[in-house]
Design a protein around this motif. Structure first.
Motif, PDB file in Angstrom:
ATOM      1  N   ALA A   1      -0.333  -3.182   2.744  1.00 55.51           N
ATOM      2  CA  ALA A   1       0.097  -2.279   3.804  1.00 55.51           C
ATOM      3  C   ALA A   1      -0.729  -2.518   5.066  1.00 55.51           C
ATOM      4  O   ALA A   1      -1.821  -3.097   5.006  1.00 55.51           O
ATOM      5  N   GLU A   2      -0.204  -2.081   6.193  1.00 54.38           N
ATOM      6  CA  GLU A   2      -0.979  -2.149   7.441  1.00 54.38           C
ATOM      7  C   GLU A   2      -2.194  -1.237   7.317  1.00 54.38           C
ATOM      8  O   GLU A   2      -2.158  -0.227   6.637  1.00 54.38           O
ATOM      9  N   GLY A   3      -3.269  -1.635   7.992  1.00 52.95           N
ATOM     10  CA  GLY A   3      -4.466  -0.793   7.988  1.00 52.95           C
ATOM     11  C   GLY A   3      -5.505  -1.233   6.971  1.00 52.95           C
ATOM     12  O   GLY A   3      -6.608  -0.691   6.934  1.00 52.95           O
ATOM     13  N   ILE A   4      -5.156  -2.192   6.135  1.00 50.98           N
ATOM     14  CA  ILE A   4      -6.120  -2.706   5.165  1.00 50.98           C
ATOM     15  C   ILE A   4      -6.853  -3.889   5.786  1.00 50.98           C
ATOM     16  O   ILE A   4      -6.225  -4.825   6.298  1.00 50.98           O
ATOM     17  N   SER A   5      -8.159  -3.841   5.754  1.00 52.71           N
ATOM     18  CA  SER A   5      -8.972  -4.842   6.458  1.00 52.71           C
ATOM     19  C   SER A   5      -8.998  -6.170   5.713  1.00 52.71           C
ATOM     20  O   SER A   5      -8.690  -6.249   4.525  1.00 52.71           O
TER      21      SER A   5
ATOM     22  N   LEU B   1       1.312 -12.932   0.469  1.00 55.77           N
ATOM     23  CA  LEU B   1       2.620 -12.995   1.128  1.00 55.77           C
ATOM     24  C   LEU B   1       2.637 -12.062   2.330  1.00 55.77           C
ATOM     25  O   LEU B   1       2.346 -10.872   2.204  1.00 55.77           O
ATOM     26  N   GLU B   2       2.976 -12.589   3.495  1.00 58.83           N
ATOM     27  CA  GLU B   2       3.089 -11.757   4.697  1.00 58.83           C
ATOM     28  C   GLU B   2       4.280 -10.807   4.589  1.00 58.83           C
ATOM     29  O   GLU B   2       4.230  -9.665   5.013  1.00 58.83           O
ATOM     30  N   ASP B   3       5.370 -11.304   4.005  1.00 60.09           N
ATOM     31  CA  ASP B   3       6.618 -10.558   3.916  1.00 60.09           C
ATOM     32  C   ASP B   3       6.752  -9.919   2.534  1.00 60.09           C
ATOM     33  O   ASP B   3       6.924 -10.608   1.531  1.00 60.09           O
ATOM     34  N   GLU B   4       6.694  -8.599   2.483  1.00 63.63           N
ATOM     35  CA  GLU B   4       6.786  -7.890   1.195  1.00 63.63           C
ATOM     36  C   GLU B   4       8.107  -8.147   0.482  1.00 63.63           C
ATOM     37  O   GLU B   4       8.167  -8.139  -0.752  1.00 63.63           O
ATOM     38  N   ASN B   5       9.173  -8.394   1.246  1.00 70.23           N
ATOM     39  CA  ASN B   5      10.483  -8.626   0.633  1.00 70.23           C
ATOM     40  C   ASN B   5      10.482  -9.822  -0.329  1.00 70.23           C
ATOM     41  O   ASN B   5      11.284  -9.873  -1.262  1.00 70.23           O
TER      42      ASN B   5
END
Length: 267
Positions: free
Chosen positions: A134-138, A158-162
């Motif tokens: 998720a966004e916000g994880i360092s 993977l950048e894309d969760e899909n």
């Protein structure tokens, strides 16, 4: 680092064993949580220095990382019945198939979620795990997660969760496809009069050798097939039958259906 495993089944316990084997955590910093009271004594026997609990016993969770290893259909029931609240700085790592980050965040009312899809060879430390966050994880938090995942084999970010539904269908479910093919080969051997144990040995060693050839040859798969399939020979007869019966297309369609089912699990 302190780690809690929600759902101490086969996958949760195999992760735990890998973490301890590579000394990524201390045994006393591992908390194993199961729904079944009957499993507590066996888990405690395997992990004598770690804490073991049932879900209804946990009112507060002292852990930096919480790994959700329950079966996807059980997730909502678990969420509805847990007695503790997640703290702001706690990380969640889900290894459930099909349930996306957004759904986990909403269900837990918690933003810091990493989603991963391992496969069964993690039991031997030879798995492959695709993961996304998720966004916000360092970056440093992700590195810590990757170190843990790599203890069970290899991991791929993977950048894309899909794409994780595709990973689920390809490598998550993948071992079963190989077992299915191996089973068919062994049964063919038996039908030809080869004793079962010998048929198993021939097929398993063939698969092992073929794997190492793929890894150590500069040739592509098509070239490797041609090396075995001489014109008018036995291999060509088998491959012709596979082609006539659209075996490759059937296998591909099965994998695509596995991806479809992974997406359905999130609904």
């Amino acid at each position: 680092m302190k780690i809690a495993i929600l759902g101490a089944g086969n996958m949760g316990l195999s992760f735990s064993k890998s973490f301890l084997k590579y000394e990524l955590i201390k045994p006393e910093n591992l908390h194993l949580i199961t729904r079944s009271k009957s499993k507590i004594s066996k888990i405690a026997e395997e992990f004598p220095k770690s804490k073991t609990s049932t879900f209804d016993e946990v009112t507060e969770l002292d852990a930096d990382l919480i790994i959700i290893a329950v079966k996807p259909p059980d997730f909502q029931n678990v969420v509805q019945n847990i007695q503790f609240r997640l703290k702001e700085n706690q990380m969640v790592l889900s290894i459930m198939a099909g349930i996306n980050i957004e759904k986990i965040q909403k269900s837990l009312n918690h933003p810091l979620v990493v989603r991963a899809m391992p496969n069964s060879p993690t039991l031997l430390g030879m798995g492959i795990t695709g993961y996304t966050a998720a966004e916000g994880i360092s970056f440093s938090q992700l590195i810590n997660i990757e170190r843990l995942l790599n203890s069970t084999g290899r991991s791929v970010y993977l950048e894309d969760e899909n794409l994780l539904d595709g990973v689920t269908a390809l490598s998550g479910s993948g071992p079963a496809y190989f077992y299915y093919i191996i089973d068919a080969m062994i049964k063919a051997g038996i039908e030809m009069g080869i004793e079962e144990n010998l048929s198993k040995l021939l097929v398993k060693q063939t698969m092992l050798g073929a794997y190492h050839l793929i890894n150590n040859s500069e040739k592509n798969l098509e070239e490797l097939i041609k090396d075995v399939a001489s014109k008018g020979g036995t291999t060509e007869a088998a491959l012709k039958t596979f082609e006539e019966n659209h075996f490759k297309e059937i296998l591909k369609q099965g994998i695509l259906n596995a991806e479809k089912r992974a997406k359905e699990l999130n609904s």
